[in-house]
Design a protein around this motif. Structure first.
Motif, PDB file in Angstrom:
ATOM      1  N   GLU A  23      43.862  35.722  36.623  1.00  7.72           N
ATOM      2  CA  GLU A  23      42.985  35.136  35.738  1.00  7.72           C
ATOM      3  C   GLU A  23      43.171  33.541  35.491  1.00  7.72           C
ATOM      4  OE1 GLU A  23      42.822  35.481  30.719  1.00  7.72           O
ATOM      5  OE2 GLU A  23      43.457  37.287  31.785  1.00  7.72           O
ATOM      6  N   GLN A  24      44.407  33.456  35.612  1.00  7.98           N
ATOM      7  CA  GLN A  24      44.580  31.841  35.423  1.00  7.98           C
ATOM      8  C   GLN A  24      44.171  31.091  36.818  1.00  7.98           C
ATOM      9  OE1 GLN A  24      45.222  31.567  32.250  1.00  7.98           O
ATOM     10  NE2 GLN A  24      46.725  29.874  32.410  1.00  7.98           N
ATOM     11  N   MET A  58      39.016  41.343  42.657  1.00 10.31           N
ATOM     12  CA  MET A  58      39.478  42.049  43.874  1.00 10.31           C
ATOM     13  C   MET A  58      40.778  42.800  43.549  1.00 10.31           C
ATOM     14  SD  MET A  58      39.148  38.678  46.592  1.00 10.31           S
ATOM     15  CE  MET A  58      40.227  39.665  47.847  1.00 10.31           C
ATOM     16  N   LEU A  59      41.487  42.485  42.699  1.00 13.63           N
ATOM     17  CA  LEU A  59      42.871  43.109  42.350  1.00 13.63           C
ATOM     18  C   LEU A  59      42.284  44.624  41.471  1.00 13.63           C
ATOM     19  CD1 LEU A  59      46.044  43.385  41.912  1.00 13.63           C
ATOM     20  CD2 LEU A  59      45.559  42.333  39.684  1.00 13.63           C
ATOM     21  N   THR A  66      49.970  39.042  39.700  1.00 12.37           N
ATOM     22  CA  THR A  66      49.666  39.941  38.392  1.00 12.37           C
ATOM     23  C   THR A  66      48.125  39.612  38.012  1.00 12.37           C
ATOM     24  OG1 THR A  66      50.644  38.212  36.838  1.00 12.37           O
ATOM     25  CG2 THR A  66      51.976  39.917  37.657  1.00 12.37           C
ATOM     26  N   GLY A  67      47.704  40.516  37.133  1.00 12.38           N
ATOM     27  CA  GLY A  67      46.417  40.406  36.556  1.00 12.38           C
ATOM     28  C   GLY A  67      46.280  38.887  35.822  1.00 12.38           C
ATOM     29  N   THR A 103      36.229  30.543  39.733  1.00 14.20           N
ATOM     30  CA  THR A 103      35.701  31.241  40.918  1.00 14.20           C
ATOM     31  C   THR A 103      34.862  32.662  40.251  1.00 14.20           C
ATOM     32  OG1 THR A 103      37.436  33.026  40.768  1.00 14.20           O
ATOM     33  CG2 THR A 103      37.794  31.092  42.095  1.00 14.20           C
ATOM     34  N   GLY A 104      34.613  32.380  38.975  1.00 13.53           N
ATOM     35  CA  GLY A 104      33.911  33.493  38.321  1.00 13.53           C
ATOM     36  C   GLY A 104      34.568  35.127  38.245  1.00 13.53           C
ATOM     37  N   GLY A 105      35.942  34.714  38.224  1.00 12.93           N
ATOM     38  CA  GLY A 105      36.652  36.209  38.214  1.00 12.93           C
ATOM     39  C   GLY A 105      36.814  37.031  39.522  1.00 12.93           C
TER      40      GLY A 105
END
Length: 270
Positions: A57-58, A72-73, A52-53, A65-67
């Motif tokens: 995020e976690q 990618m999702l 999931t998003g 990783t800088g998001g």
């Protein structure tokens, strides 16, 4: 995958595992870092549960990783038409707005008591103890969706034979059928039908399936098999299963009569 080509969803899952391994973390260590259960981490890496998003995020935060994986999702996987295969039954159920669920063999998973579910997973001694516990935990956790702020609307059709076939002990069956009747009575978004043993041959005897309308609007079906399941999103397949569903409902008892039959079966297990 049937085409032999990697989808964006599968690529994302593979990269999540590679990132964990590069960091030198076990699944348990990653689970602690992202505040999810080890079984969730395992299910994501096996492609059994879509990340999931919030999970990503976690993950991005834990690995700094800088998001990257969240992007990618949102930017890649959302465009992937082959994505649905990755969801798995648990994710389909969790993401559904409407569920139509037919079960000729067992009580549907969302209604199973812990003792009944354990007996299902332990049948034949085919699963290792840790696999039984993992599946049991996932099943019990999955039932929480019935008590969400916006639970799915669920229409379930169960064959009477599933209520009369002993799974576990007689007490297990008594508790299970009682729980089924109570849930169908007390839950405002659940409607239960039972196909009586007096019914003649009908298309539903071909096996269990779920028709789901997801919150995002997508229509999906899930066919349970001995080695996992098959997910369908093609209009022709969905149309056929819709016709099967309507034929099954034609054989099933109305809700009130179904509840009376379930209570009668419960008394037979006492």
């Amino acid at each position: 995958m049937a085409t032999g080509q990697m989808t964006a969803a599968a690529f994302l899952v593979a990269e999540l595992r590679r990132a964990r391994v590069r960091r030198g973390w076990s699944q348990d260590e990653l689970a602690r870092a992202v505040n999810y259960s080890p079984s969730m981490v395992s299910a994501v890496e096996l492609g059994q549960q879509p990340p999931t998003g919030k999970y990503l995020e976690q993950f991005d935060k834990a690995l700094d990783t800088g998001g990257l994986y969240t992007r990618m999702l949102t930017d890649l996987v959302s465009l992937d038409r082959a994505q649905p295969w990755l969801r798995g039954r648990g994710a389909i159920v969790a993401q559904a707005k409407v569920l139509r669920w037919f079960e000729p063999l067992y009580v549907p998973g969302l209604f199973q008591t812990e003792a009944y579910a354990r007996a299902v997973f332990e049948a034949g001694g085919l699963l290792e103890e840790e696999d039984v516990e993992r599946r049991l935990n996932e099943r019990m956790e999955g039932q929480r969706i019935l008590y969400d702020e916006e639970p799915p609307r669920l229409v379930a059709v169960v064959d009477e034979a599933a209520l009369r076939r002993q799974v576990g002990t007689r007490k297990t069956m008594c508790d299970q059928t009682s729980h089924l009747a109570r849930t169908a009575t007390e839950h405002p978004r659940v409607r239960l039908h039972v196909v009586p043993q007096s019914a003649q041959e009908h298309p539903g005897l071909g096996g269990p399936f779920i028709l789901a309308t997801l919150r995002e609007g997508m229509e999906l079906a899930f066919l349970a098999t001995q080695v996992g399941g098959q997910e369908l999103d093609q209009p022709a397949d969905l149309g056929r299963l819709q016709r099967v569903w309507e034929a099954i409902l034609g054989e099933a008892l109305p809700p009130q009569e179904s509840l009376e039959l379930v209570r009668k079966v419960t008394e037979s297990w006492i």
